[in-house]
Design a protein around this motif. Structure first.
Motif, short mmCIF file in Angstrom:
data_model
loop_
_atom_site.label_atom_id
_atom_site.label_comp_id
_atom_site.label_asym_id
_atom_site.label_seq_id
_atom_site.Cartn_x
_atom_site.Cartn_y
_atom_site.Cartn_z
N ARG A 142 0.83 -1.21 0.00
CA ARG A 142 0.00 0.00 0.00
C ARG A 142 0.86 1.26 0.00
O ARG A 142 0.53 2.25 -0.65
CB ARG A 142 -0.92 -0.02 1.23
CG ARG A 142 -1.70 1.28 1.47
CD ARG A 142 -2.67 1.11 2.60
NE ARG A 142 -3.29 2.37 3.00
CZ ARG A 142 -4.51 2.48 3.51
NH1 ARG A 142 -5.25 1.42 3.70
NH2 ARG A 142 -5.00 3.65 3.85
N GLU A 143 1.96 1.23 0.72
CA GLU A 143 2.79 2.41 0.91
C GLU A 143 3.99 2.43 -0.04
O GLU A 143 5.06 2.92 0.32
CB GLU A 143 3.25 2.49 2.36
CG GLU A 143 2.12 2.50 3.39
CD GLU A 143 1.19 3.70 3.25
OE1 GLU A 143 1.66 4.77 2.81
OE2 GLU A 143 -0.01 3.56 3.55
N GLN A 144 3.81 1.93 -1.24
CA GLN A 144 4.89 1.97 -2.23
C GLN A 144 5.31 3.41 -2.47
O GLN A 144 4.47 4.31 -2.56
CB GLN A 144 4.42 1.35 -3.54
CG GLN A 144 4.33 -0.16 -3.51
CD GLN A 144 3.94 -0.75 -4.86
OE1 GLN A 144 4.39 -0.27 -5.89
NE2 GLN A 144 3.10 -1.77 -4.84
N GLY A 145 6.62 3.63 -2.57
CA GLY A 145 7.15 4.97 -2.74
C GLY A 145 7.69 5.54 -1.44
O GLY A 145 8.44 6.51 -1.44
N TYR A 146 7.29 4.93 -0.32
CA TYR A 146 7.79 5.32 1.00
C TYR A 146 8.80 4.28 1.47
O TYR A 146 8.79 3.14 1.02
CB TYR A 146 6.66 5.38 2.03
CG TYR A 146 5.56 6.37 1.75
CD1 TYR A 146 5.53 7.60 2.40
CD2 TYR A 146 4.55 6.08 0.84
CE1 TYR A 146 4.50 8.51 2.16
CE2 TYR A 146 3.52 6.98 0.60
CZ TYR A 146 3.51 8.19 1.26
OH TYR A 146 2.49 9.08 1.02
N GLN A 147 9.64 4.67 2.41
CA GLN A 147 10.56 3.72 3.04
C GLN A 147 10.05 3.42 4.44
O GLN A 147 9.71 4.33 5.20
CB GLN A 147 11.97 4.31 3.12
CG GLN A 147 12.97 3.38 3.79
CD GLN A 147 14.37 3.95 3.80
OE1 GLN A 147 14.74 4.75 2.93
NE2 GLN A 147 15.17 3.54 4.78
#
Length: 202
Positions: A82-87
């Motif tokens: 869901r949080e692709q693009g975040y680390q």
């Protein structure tokens, strides 16, 4: 289960909203908290939906509010997707203070963060369908918590789109009553009251 086996995600955007969390995976108890050492901004994290999202970046002496959510270890990969693009990085319990007079549980704490802020633009504005989900989640924890979300988020001067008629946010909640949300948004919004008043039922 030992404390080392318990995992918690710090949700500071749409993950504040219980219904929104449930669309991704199984979660447990929730604690409203402030996260210190990070600042929340509106930022272009992906152009897929033509909208900006909130992201936190490390910032000394800054803080934002959110919820600490228990997540079973086997569900973490669903939230990573869901949080692709975040680390996803581990944070220490000392970074958190609670809104309630309760001790926080022992375990491993995680936050999804960004390294850079990309200012929202006309192609990827702040979308009300997304803001509505966040603010309704904040109201699950009271008016003061919702006001803190508004005050502790940078970038409200960016382009803002009332997309309620054609929502860009994929986890939109079109059954939300927007009257209270519009009142909260009015002081920070670049939209007029008339523009804010357009709702999902119109």
């Amino acid at each position: 289960m030992s404390s080392q086996d318990r995992h918690f995600i710090l949700g500071y955007g749409s993950l504040i909203n219980g219904e929104s969390r449930a669309k991704t995976g199984e979660t447990g108890d929730v604690w409203p908290v402030k996260l210190h050492g990070f600042e929340r901004h509106w930022s272009v994290m992906s152009t897929d939906y033509g909208m900006s999202s909130v992201a936190v970046v490390e910032a000394a002496e800054r803080a934002c509010n959110g919820v600490l959510v228990e997540v079973p270890h086997d569900q973490l990969s669903l939230f990573d997707e869901r949080e692709q693009g975040y680390q996803r990085s581990q944070i220490e319990s000392t970074k958190l203070t609670t809104y309630l007079d309760h001790e926080l549980p022992a375990g491993t704490y995680w936050v999804y963060h960004a390294h850079d802020v990309v200012e929202p633009n006309q192609d990827c504005p702040i979308a009300l369908s997304y803001v509505d989900v966040i603010l309704s989640g904040c109201l699950e924890h009271g008016d003061d918590f919702a006001q803190d979300f508004l005050a502790l988020t940078k970038g409200w001067q960016a382009p803002l789109l009332n997309d309620r008629q054609q929502p860009r946010y994929p986890r939109v909640q079109p059954d939300l009553s927007t009257e209270r949300l519009n009142i909260l948004l009015a002081p920070v919004s670049t939209l007029s009251i008339k523009e804010l008043s357009v709702t999902y039922e119109s």
